[in-house]
Design an enzyme around this catalytic site. Structure first.
Site, PDB file in Angstrom:
ATOM      1  N   PRO A 241     -14.489   4.280  11.942  1.00 54.10           N
ATOM      2  CA  PRO A 241     -15.582   5.178  11.555  1.00 54.10           C
ATOM      3  C   PRO A 241     -16.357   5.804  12.707  1.00 54.10           C
ATOM      4  CG  PRO A 241     -16.295   2.915  11.341  1.00 54.10           C
ATOM      5  CD  PRO A 241     -14.847   2.857  11.750  1.00 54.10           C
ATOM      6  N   CYS A 242     -15.691   6.666  13.464  1.00 55.57           N
ATOM      7  CA  CYS A 242     -16.386   7.347  14.556  1.00 55.57           C
ATOM      8  C   CYS A 242     -17.452   8.304  14.018  1.00 55.57           C
ATOM      9  CB  CYS A 242     -15.402   8.080  15.454  1.00 55.57           C
ATOM     10  SG  CYS A 242     -14.344   9.280  14.628  1.00 55.57           S
TER      11      CYS A 242
END
Length: 280
Positions: A241-242
């Site tokens: 989850p950047c």
């Protein structure tokens, strides 16, 4: 898939609001820009997001981001508990295995890469996997030529098809199962990049971290530029989850797969978490 087509309407609405924030556009204005009646626009938006446009957009504001960033020890808490409410995106479910230097040097020779285009709540993706796990997940506009992707593994054997990994990813996106098997990733990256990507997996759903917080979490407080570069090179959208990493000022910043998609993801997760809290 109706919900997926509605995503484009949601993203377009958020893009318009971001570009006209000083004007504070109302429901009627947004509907007119999108060529819909206010009733139809609100129904479509609420069907996808679960709440009205006004409520949803509260989760994509600068003040919301600043509040989340100042919450106590997000990373430490998630590491200690191993869970984050309704979130399924956690290191308990996502496991990273790094490719060997030899696989990299040989351009993927000996790897059997299977690719597939799929629809998700956040738009169309291309998914690529080896026998060991998912190697790449990118948002795309359509089933266009993907020669740039193939060039990352020029000597691999490419086949259009599916694997069990693919079904697990789709189940994860659509939350169609109460429990999930571990989703395995087989990624090409430097040891430092792998370390950063593993750290991102610890950020709970609906929480945000700044680049400096990520750098501090790996004991590299002066390596924010290197951390930012590693985050930007994340090859697996959403699963790693950047999109949950923003600037310390509260500005959401850019995103490799469209900054407005990033905002819709953040808003969607925040609303889901808020609904979970209200119901428990």
């Amino acid at each position: 898939m109706k919900g997926n087509s509605h995503f484009d309407i949601v993203k377009s609405a958020i893009e318009y609001i971001q570009n006209h924030s000083l004007e504070k556009p109302n429901l009627e204005t947004m509907a007119e820009v999108l060529g819909m009646s206010p009733f139809h626009f609100q129904r479509i938006f609420s069907e996808w997001a679960g709440v009205s446009p006004k409520t949803f957009l509260q989760y994509t504001t600068h003040s919301y981001a600043k509040k989340i960033l100042t919450e106590h020890s997000i990373l430490d808490t998630s590491l200690e508990l191993g869970l984050s409410g309704p979130s399924r995106l956690h290191d308990l479910f996502i496991k990273i295995e790094a490719m060997t230097p030899g696989e990299y040097k040989q351009g993927g020779r000996g790897l059997n890469l299977v690719y597939e285009w799929m629809e998700t709540p956040f738009g169309k993706i291309i998914l690529v996997s080896t026998e060991k796990g998912v190697s790449l997940l990118e948002f795309v506009d359509g089933e266009e030529d993907f020669s740039e992707i193939r060039n990352k593994f020029p000597n691999a054997d490419w086949t259009k098809g599916t694997r069990n990994f693919h079904r697990d990813v789709l189940d994860f996106f659509n939350q169609s199962k109460d429990s999930l098997d571990t989703i395995r990733l087989h990624l090409l990256g430097t040891p430092f990049q792998i370390k950063i990507w593993e750290t991102l997996l610890k950020i709970p759903e609906a929480k945000l971290m700044s680049y400096s917080q990520v750098a501090n979490s790996v004991n590299k407080p002066n390596a924010q530029r290197a951390v930012g570069s590693a985050i930007a090179k994340n090859p697996v959208a959403y699963l790693i989850p950047c999109h949950r990493v923003i600037q310390s000022s509260g500005v959401f910043g850019e995103y490799h797969w469209d900054k407005n998609r990033k905002l819709t993801m953040i808003g969607w997760e925040a609303n889901k978490q808020n609904s979970y809290i209200q119901n428990h």
